[in-house]
Design a protein around this motif. Structure first.
Motif, mmCIF file in Angstrom:
data_model
loop_
_atom_site.group_PDB
_atom_site.id
_atom_site.type_symbol
_atom_site.label_atom_id
_atom_site.label_comp_id
_atom_site.label_asym_id
_atom_site.label_seq_id
_atom_site.Cartn_x
_atom_site.Cartn_y
_atom_site.Cartn_z
ATOM 1 N N TYR A 247 -8.209 0.822 -4.867
ATOM 2 C CA TYR A 247 -8.830 0.371 -3.612
ATOM 3 C C TYR A 247 -9.043 -1.123 -3.693
ATOM 4 O O TYR A 247 -9.451 -1.652 -4.725
ATOM 5 N N GLU B 93 -1.913 -1.228 -3.647
ATOM 6 C CA GLU B 93 -3.096 -0.408 -3.418
ATOM 7 C C GLU B 93 -2.682 1.060 -3.265
ATOM 8 O O GLU B 93 -1.636 1.363 -2.705
ATOM 9 N N LYS B 94 -3.529 1.951 -3.794
ATOM 10 C CA LYS B 94 -3.233 3.395 -3.794
ATOM 11 C C LYS B 94 -1.812 3.673 -4.291
ATOM 12 O O LYS B 94 -1.005 4.289 -3.587
ATOM 13 N N CYS C 169 0.854 -1.191 0.000
ATOM 14 C CA CYS C 169 0.000 0.000 0.000
ATOM 15 C C CYS C 169 0.885 1.235 0.000
ATOM 16 O O CYS C 169 1.735 1.403 0.882
#
Length: 434
Positions: free
Chosen positions: A329, A358-359, A17
């Motif tokens: 997401y 993610e992101k 992330c």
């Protein structure tokens, strides 16, 4: 250790992330496909001039074409609370009812309505009772991760309100039915419904349906299954609000995903799937001209529309190498079955598991793209031209959102989109037989 060596040492799904900014369309763009899908609806977007300019450009429909959507443009007097929100919305909705007579009006909230705390949910029931037209409030604003989540917000709002009074009187001994949710073209609705009917599974309805008046009534213990990976809020609302039973299945994208989706649903209803594997094999044989071209080619997903996991899984099955799956997401519960199928696919193909980011931070991604040198980068429109200027083949991720990609027959459309930039780079053209 460089990026390629790190990937080769990966033998299990690795989630990372980052803290990148969102680089995506505004979710109010969902109006583009939902107003066409629900033919007796009217969408009223409540926002500023910026929202209007975006819709005008994104939807490409001139106002004199009289589409079934409009802007309620907030001005300084609205923001400073000098005007009465109820009276202004009543005036607009009265005009809409008189001119269009829709079965339902959707109010699409924007960033501005969030900031100035417009009580749309409080106004809607009063105005609905006064006008006699259902009003559904959906806050599909730019605070979401991806533009496709606008549809998720609208469908979740529908789940909260549609048929609530009727279904509270549900007959307890009524057998559970199957409701499929996700906005897809009517041809896809017919194909997927017919696939399930062939194996003895009756589809009780789709959310959304072609018309608001044809929406299925939701009863407790009904089974529900999604067709799009970005509908986690809708799934949650169906389970918590309407006490439905969610069928966790991979999504019907690609022949492998479609077979797994049908198999999972049929297993719930104890229906055999004789001949399904053979049908999938026939589809793969028809796609061989594409898979021969794509085999060994590498692809990098920057992340844009939440379709990335399903598309990556399908492309790995086609023989492509996926370096990284960027995704704005990740709902691991809703996409759990898809993630398991991704792992299984990589294991069966004997390839490393791609890293799921993610992101993602686009600056970091540019560095990784430079190291990995993929044959194709699937990205949002903002980054396509700069990457092309560096000699990197790109494909707009938004094209997969607006193309028919579900079911057996539409797998060809996905590979068509993937193949075109690669063929352009090779400076050759080949004829794809149907």
């Amino acid at each position: 250790m460089d990026s390629k060596q790190q990937l080769l040492n990966t033998n299990s799904l690795n989630f990372e992330c980052e803290t990148g900014n969102y680089h995506t369309f505004c979710p109010i763009s969902c109006v583009a496909w939902l107003y066409q899908k629900i033919e007796d609806s009217f969408f009223l977007v409540i926002g500023t001039k910026t929202c209007g300019y975006f819709l005008q450009n994104a939807l490409g429909v001139m106002i004199f074409a009289e589409p079934r959507y409009a802007m309620a443009e907030l001005e300084e007097a609205d923001i400073s609370a000098h005007l009465n929100d109820y009276m202004e919305l009543k005036r607009l909705c009265s005009i809409i009812k008189k001119d269009r007579n829709p079965s339902v009006i959707f109010w699409i909230g924007t960033c501005t309505t969030e900031i100035i705390k417009m009580d749309l949910e409080g106004i809607a029931p009063k105005l609905e009772a006064e006008l006699g037209v259902p009003i559904v409030v959906a806050r599909a604003n730019g605070l979401d991760y991806a533009f496709t989540q606008g549809e998720d917000t609208v469908l979740a709002s529908l789940v909260q309100s549609y048929g609530l009074k009727t279904t509270s009187q549900t007959i307890s001994n009524k057998s559970s039915k199957l409701i499929l949710f996700g906005s897809v073209p009517n041809t896809v609705v017919h194909e997927l419904t017919n696939e399930l009917n062939f194996f003895g599974v009756e589809v009780g309805g789709w959310l959304p349906a072609k018309r608001y008046t044809e929406f299925p009534l939701l009863n407790e213990k009904d089974f529900v299954c999604g067709v799009n990976p970005y509908l986690s809020r809708t799934a949650t609302a169906l389970m918590r609000r309407r006490k439905c039973q969610l069928i966790g299945a991979p999504f019907p994208i690609g022949p492998d995903g479609t077979r797994a989706w049908i198999e999972k649903i049929c297993s719930i209803f104890n229906k055999p799937v004789n001949g399904l594997k053979e049908k999938e094999n026939r589809i793969w044989k028809a796609l061989q001209v594409y898979t021969d071209l794509l085999k060994g080619k590498s692809v990098f997903f920057m992340g844009d529309n939440l379709l990335e996991i399903s598309l990556a899984r399908f492309l790995i099955r086609c023989g492509m190498v996926v370096f990284e799956i960027g995704i704005p997401y990740m709902d691991k519960r809703y996409q759990g079955a898809e993630l398991l199928l991704l792992e299984k696919t990589c294991e069966e193909k004997g390839v490393f598991l791609p890293i799921i980011v993610e992101k993602p931070d686009n600056y970091n991604q540019i560095d990784r793209i430079k190291d990995l040198e993929p044959d194709l980068v699937i990205t949002g429109m903002a980054h396509a031209n700069p990457l092309e200027a560096r000699g990197i083949n790109t494909k707009w991720s938004v094209e997969f959102t607006f193309s028919q990609i579900h079911g057996f027959t539409n797998a060809k459309n996905i590979l068509d989109l993937i193949s075109k930039p690669l063929l352009r780079n090779l400076n050759k053209d080949i004829y794809f037989s149907h």
